[in-house]
Enzyme design. Structure first.
Site, PDB file in Angstrom:
ATOM      1  N   THR A 272      14.651 -11.976  17.096  1.00 20.81           N
ATOM      2  CA  THR A 272      14.788 -13.174  17.912  1.00 20.81           C
ATOM      3  C   THR A 272      16.243 -13.598  17.980  1.00 20.81           C
ATOM      4  OG1 THR A 272      14.589 -14.757  16.084  1.00 20.81           O
ATOM      5  CG2 THR A 272      12.533 -14.010  17.103  1.00 20.81           C
ATOM      6  N   ASP A 273      16.579 -14.299  19.050  1.00 18.25           N
ATOM      7  CA  ASP A 273      17.801 -15.079  19.023  1.00 18.25           C
ATOM      8  C   ASP A 273      17.616 -16.156  17.961  1.00 18.25           C
ATOM      9  OD1 ASP A 273      20.294 -16.098  19.596  1.00 18.25           O
ATOM     10  OD2 ASP A 273      19.975 -16.194  21.757  1.00 18.25           O
ATOM     11  N   TRP A 274      18.670 -16.820  17.585  1.00 16.02           N
ATOM     12  CA  TRP A 274      18.665 -17.702  16.407  1.00 16.02           C
ATOM     13  C   TRP A 274      17.809 -18.944  16.659  1.00 16.02           C
ATOM     14  CZ3 TRP A 274      20.202 -13.347  15.540  1.00 16.02           C
ATOM     15  CH2 TRP A 274      20.920 -12.932  14.424  1.00 16.02           C
ATOM     16  N   THR A 275      16.541 -18.804  16.343  1.00 14.94           N
ATOM     17  CA  THR A 275      15.509 -19.787  16.681  1.00 14.94           C
ATOM     18  C   THR A 275      14.876 -20.340  15.416  1.00 14.94           C
ATOM     19  OG1 THR A 275      15.004 -18.328  18.548  1.00 14.94           O
ATOM     20  CG2 THR A 275      13.492 -20.156  18.159  1.00 14.94           C
TER      21      THR A 275
END
Length: 779
Positions: A272-275
Site C-alpha cells: 500500500t501507499d502509506w495508509t
C-alpha cells in the site's frame, strides 16, 4: 504416564526442528508452514510501527537505526531468519537523512532530474543509466527497495506531483518507467512502481473515486503499468490511496489480482501507499501483500479476522509467501556489506549530462541561442539565484548542493552583470530571513518554497540594456505531494512576472539585444499570452543538483537541447477536456462552507474518456471559444512531442514491412544543419475507419538517433506488434486490432508528421480480458 512422556518428547523435538528452520531461497514453503498466525500477520504489516506490546518480542527490525530517514520497512522475524528490509523514497534519487546523531559522516544522495525531465529525453538508454546510478545509491546506503518510479498520467497540468510522473501518454510512461526499473534493479535492489492506479490528482487523494470507463482505464491509466510489468518485472507495485469506480484500489481484487496478476503475469508483491488502518482483511483478499507503513491495530485486525472466519488464512498465506519470495532477493537477505560511500562525483556527472538531454527548446529566433563567445549577461528572476533542483514531498532528495544559474553561467564563460546580481542577492537574503521558518508549498511536506519574484524598475532595466549584451529571465515554479497547483499565478503568470518579461523585452529589443527565458519548473504553465516577446525560451525543467551547470551548457552550446515535450502545453486550462471535472479549476474549485472548511467532491468523473492530452487536440482540432479565456488563438501553445534543436533534420525513406506478429517501421534521419544534434522520431498510427471510435492518431512507438554530426544520417527501426495496435472494446471485453489499412506517420511532434507509409491487416486480432472494473456511476 509413559505415553504422556513420549508425547512430550515428540512435541519438544518438533518444536526444536521448527525453531531451526531458517529462510532460504529454496524453502519458502517450509518457512511458511513454520510461522504462527501472529508472525504471518506481523510480516504483512510494515515494520515502521511503534512497539506497543510484548507481542513484538524483540522482533522489530533495526531499519530505523540502520538507515535513518528511510520511508519504511518490512518486519524482521529473527527466529526464522527473516530480515527486515528497508524501503526508501524516490524517484529523483534516494531520500534518507543526510546527517546522523553522533556521526561526523554525511549521507547525502544525488539529486537527479525530475521525472518530466527524464521522460523528455525520449532516451530509454539514458534513463536506464540514471536508474543504475540511483540503484547503486540504494544499495550502498543499505536500502533494499526504491519507492519509484511514479507513473501516473498527466491528466491536468495542475496535478501537484506531475514533476514525478512522465507524460500524458501511456506508451511514453511505460517505456520510460521500464527503462528506469531495469536500471535500478540491475544493481540487485528493487523498485516499487507507483501509484497503482489513476492517482492523477492530489486534492482529496485519500478518498476520491476516480470514475471512468473500462476502456479509458485500460488504454490510458493502466497501459503504462502494464508495459513496465511486462518489460521490466518490478519487484513491487504500490497501490494508491484513491478509489477507482467504487472500491479503494488497495481493496480491489479485480485490479490487484485479476488484471495485475492473472492478465499481466505480475509475480512480485503489492504494497500500500502509506495508509492508516482501513479494511485490512479486504486489502489482503484483494492481493495487497504488504501494509505500509504499518501499525499495531492492523496486526490485531488480521488475527481477529482470521479467527472469526472473515479472512481466510489461505488468503493471508498467499501474501506471506509472496513476501518471503521477495525477501530472498534482497541485499538485506544476502547480508550485503554496504559502504555508505557511493560514487557521488560520477553520479553528478550523469546528472549534469542527462539534464541537458531532457531540456526542451521551445523557441529560438534571431539566433539567440546558443550564446557564442564571451558576453555580458543581465540575469533577471529570483529563481536564477535560488535555482530549483526538484519538487517537494517524498520526491525531494537531500542533496549536498544545488548549482544555481550564477555558478553555471560564470563557470560557463559568461560575464554576469554584477550590479543586477548584487541587487537580487540582497533581495534573496532578505526574503529568506522572512521565510526561514515557513513551510514549503504543500504544507507539511519537505522541500524548499519558491521565493516571491522581485519587482525591477524600468530605469534599472534600461541601464542593464545598455551595459549587457543579452538578458536571461528565469521563471520558477514549485509543486509537490499533498496538494494540487492553482490556476491563477501558478499555471498563469503572476503580474510581477508578466511585467518583468514585458519591460525587459522592450528595453533590450530597443537596443537590438536578445532576451532568453529559462523555465525552471516541473510542470506546465501558460505561455500563449507572452511567448511572442522573448527571442528564445528554454524549458529546463527541475534538472537536479547540477542544474545551473546543465542550463549553462545548453545556453552556451557546450551541450545541445534534444528533448521533446511528453505533454501538451495548452493555451488555457479550460481547453483541456479534463478541466470539466478537475479540482482547482474554475468553476470546479472546492466549495467552502460557512465555517470556511473546504468541502471536496468525493468523486471525479473522467468524462473525456480516452481523449487525454494530444488525443483530444488531434481529434478535435477546431478552435473553441471559451467564456473564461480572453485568447482567440488555437488551443495548443506547444503540442505533444514538440521540441526545437540547434540544427535541422530531414526525414526520408519511410518503410513499413509486415511481420508475423505485426510490422516494423523505419525512417532515415539526416542532420542537414550546421551543428551536432540528436532527433526524436515519434511513430503515430491512424486506424482504418469503422468499428471503435479512435483518436485521429496515437503514439505507438518512438526512437532517438545517436549524436549526428552535420551531414550524417541514421536509419531508425521501430517494431510494432498487433497487440500494440489494439484498442479496448468494452462490448466484447477484449483488445482488438481491426482489419484494414493503417497509416503510419513519422512525426517530429503530434502535429508535425514528416513522412507516412501504410500497413494493411487482413484479419482481426483479439485478446480476451475479464469484465472487471466497471464504472460506479453513469458517466
Amino acid at each position: 504416564m509413559k505415553k504422556t512422556f513420549l508425547t512430550a518428547i515428540l512435541l519438544g523435538s518438533m518444536a526444536t526442528l521448527t525453531a531451526q528452520v531458517k529462510l532460504q531461497p529454496d524453502n519458502v514453503d517450509e518457512v511458511l508452514k513454520a510461522m504462527t498466525l501472529e508472525e504471518k500477520a506481523m510480516l504483512v504489516v510494515g515494520g515502521n510501527r511503534q512497539i506497543t506490546s510484548s507481542a513484538d518480542n524483540g522482533m522489530i527490525g533495526a531499519h530505523a537505526q540502520r538507515v535513518p530517514g528511510a520511508a519504511g520497512a518490512t518486519q524482521a522475524i529473527p527466529r526464522l531468519g527473516i530480515p527486515s528490509t528497508v524501503l526508501t523514497d524516490g524517484p529523483a534519487g534516494v531520500r534518507i537523512n543526510p546527517r546522523r546523531d553522533n556521526d561526523q559522516n554525511t549521507y547525502f544522495c544525488t539529486g537527479f532530474p525530475v521525472g518530466t525531465a527524464l521522460a523528455c529525453t525520449w532516451n530509454t538508454q539514458l534513463v536506464e543509466e540514471v536508474g543504475r546510478c540511483i540503484g547503486n545509491e540504494v544499495l550502498e546506503y543499505g536500502c533494499d527497495v526504491l519507492l519509484a518510479p511514479g507513473m501516473n498520467i498527466h491528466r491536468s497540468p495542475l496535478c501537484g506531483r506531475n514533476f514525478e510522473y512522465y507524460s500524458e501518454d501511456p506508451l511514453v510512461t511505460g517505456k520510460i518507467a521500464a527503462a528506469y526499473v531495469r536500471g535500478v534493479q540491475s544493481q540487485g535492489v528493487g523498485t516499487s512502481v507507483k501509484h497503482f492506479a489513476a492517482n492523477s490528482q492530489e486534492t482529496n487523494r485519500m478518498g476520491v473515486d476516480e470514475v471512468m470507463s473500462q476502456r479509458a482505464l485500460r488504454e490510458i491509466y493502466l497501459k503504462g503499468f502494464e508495459i513496465a510489468v511486462r518489460e521490466a518485472a518490478p519487484w513491487t507495485i504500490m497501490s494508491s490511496y484513491n478509489r477507482i469506480n467504487g472500491p479503494f484500489t488497495q481493496e480491489n481484487r479485480e485490479l490487484l489480482t485479476t488484471i495485475l496478476r492473472d492478465e499481466w503475469g505480475f509475480d512480485g508483491i503489492v504494497m500500500t501507499d502509506w495508509t492508516g488502518l482501513r479494511n485490512t482483511a479486504a486489502q489482503i483478499h484483494a492481493g495487497n501483500d504488504l501494509m505500509e507503513p504499518g501499525n499495531e491495530p492492523q496486526i490485531k485486525d488480521i488475527m481477529d479476522k482470521v479467527k472469526s472466519g472473515d479472512l481466510l488464512e489461505a488468503d493471508l498465506d498467499i501474501c506471506v509467501k509472496r513476501i518471503l519470495q521477495y525477501l530472498v532477493k534482497t541485499p538485506a537477505f544476502r547480508a550485503y556489506k554496504y559502504s555508505n560511500k557511493p560514487d557521488l562525483k560520477a553520479h553528478a556527472d550523469v546528472t549534469r549530462r542527462s539534464a541537458t538531454e531532457g531540456m526542451v527548446l521551445l523557441k529560438n529566433e534571431r539566433q539567440a541561442l546558443p550564446i557564442d563567445g564571451t558576453k555580458t549577461v543581465s540575469v533577471f528572476g529570483v529563481t536564477s539565484y535560488d535555482f530549483i533542483a526538484g519538487g517537494t514531498g517524498s520526491g525531494d532528495v537531500n542533496k549536498a548542493h544545488t548549482i544555481d544559474m550564477m555558478q553555471g553561467l560564470t563557470e560557463g564563460g559568461l560575464k554576469v552583470n554584477t550590479k543586477l546580481a548584487n541587487l537580487y542577492q540582497s533581495y534573496k537574503t532578505y526574503q529568506e530571513s522572512l521565510t526561514a521558518a515557513g513551510p514549503a508549498r504543500g504544507g507539511w511536506f519537505w522541500g524548499k518554497a519558491v521565493l516571491p519574484e522581485m519587482e525591477v524598475s524600468r530605469p534599472v532595466i534600461n541601464v542593464q540594456a545598455q551595459e549587457s549584451d543579452l538578458a536571461i529571465i528565469t521563471l520558477g515554479r514549485q509543486a509537490g505531494e499533498g496538494s494540487d497547483r492553482q490556476e491563477d499565478g501558478d499555471f498563469t503568470l503572476k503580474d510581477v512576472e508578466r511585467q518583468l518579461i514585458t519591460d525587459v523585452c522592450n528595453a533590450f529589443h530597443l537596443a537590438n539585444k536578445p532576451v532568453v527565458v529559462v523555465l525552471n519548473m516541473g510542470n506546465v504553465i501558460e505561455t500563449a499570452s507572452w511567448k511572442s516577446m522573448p527571442d528564445a525560451i528554454l524549458l529546463a525543467w527541475q534538472p537536479g543538483q547540477e542544474g545551473g551547470y546543465s542550463v549553462a551548457d545548453v545556453l552556451t552550446g557546450k551541450a545541445y537541447p534534444s528533448g521533446k515535450l511528453t505533454m501538451t502545453w495548452p493555451n488555457n486550462l479550460i481547453d483541456l477536456p479534463s478541466s470539466a471535472s478537475y479540482p482547482n479549476i474554475r468553476p470546479n474549485a472546492p466549495r467552502r462552507r460557512g465555517n470556511d472548511k473546504v468541502e471536496f467532491q468525493d468523486y471525479t468523473k473522467h468524462t473525456e474518456g480516452i481523449y487525454v492530452g494530444y488525443r483530444h487536440f488531434v481529434s478535435h482540432p477546431s478552435p473553441l471559444t471559451s467564456p473564461l479565456s480572453p485568447l482567440t488563438s488555437p488551443l495548443v501553445s506547444y503540442p505533444f512531442g514538440f521540441g526545437l534543436s540547434y540544427t535541422t533534420f530531414t526525414y526520408s525513406k519511410p518503410v513499413v514491412k509486415a511481420t508475423k506478429d505485426g510490422l516494423t517501421a523505419s525512417i532515415t534521419i539526416t542532420n542537414t544543419g550546421q551543428r551536432v544534434g540528436k532527433e526524436v522520431v515519434e511513430l503515430y498510427v491512424s486506424a482504418p475507419a469503422g468499428g471503435l471510435e479512435k483518436p485521429a492518431r496515437e503514439l505507438k512507438a518512438f526512437a532517438k538517433t545517436r549524436e549526428l554530426q552535420p551531414g550524417q544520417s541514421e536509419t531508425l527501426t521501430m517494431p510494432l506488434s498487433l497487440y500494440d495496435l489494439a484498442s479496448y472494446n468494452e462490448a466484447t471485453q477484449a483488445w482488438e486490432t481491426a482489419p484494414g489499412r493503417y497509416t503510419i506517420g513519422f512525426g517530429a511532434s503530434s502535429e508535425d508528421i514528416r513522412a507516412t507509409a501504410t500497413y494493411t491487416l487482413s484479419k482481426p486480432y483479439t485478446v480476451k480480458c475479464h469484465d472487471v472494473m466497471k464504472p460506479s456511476m453513469p458517466l
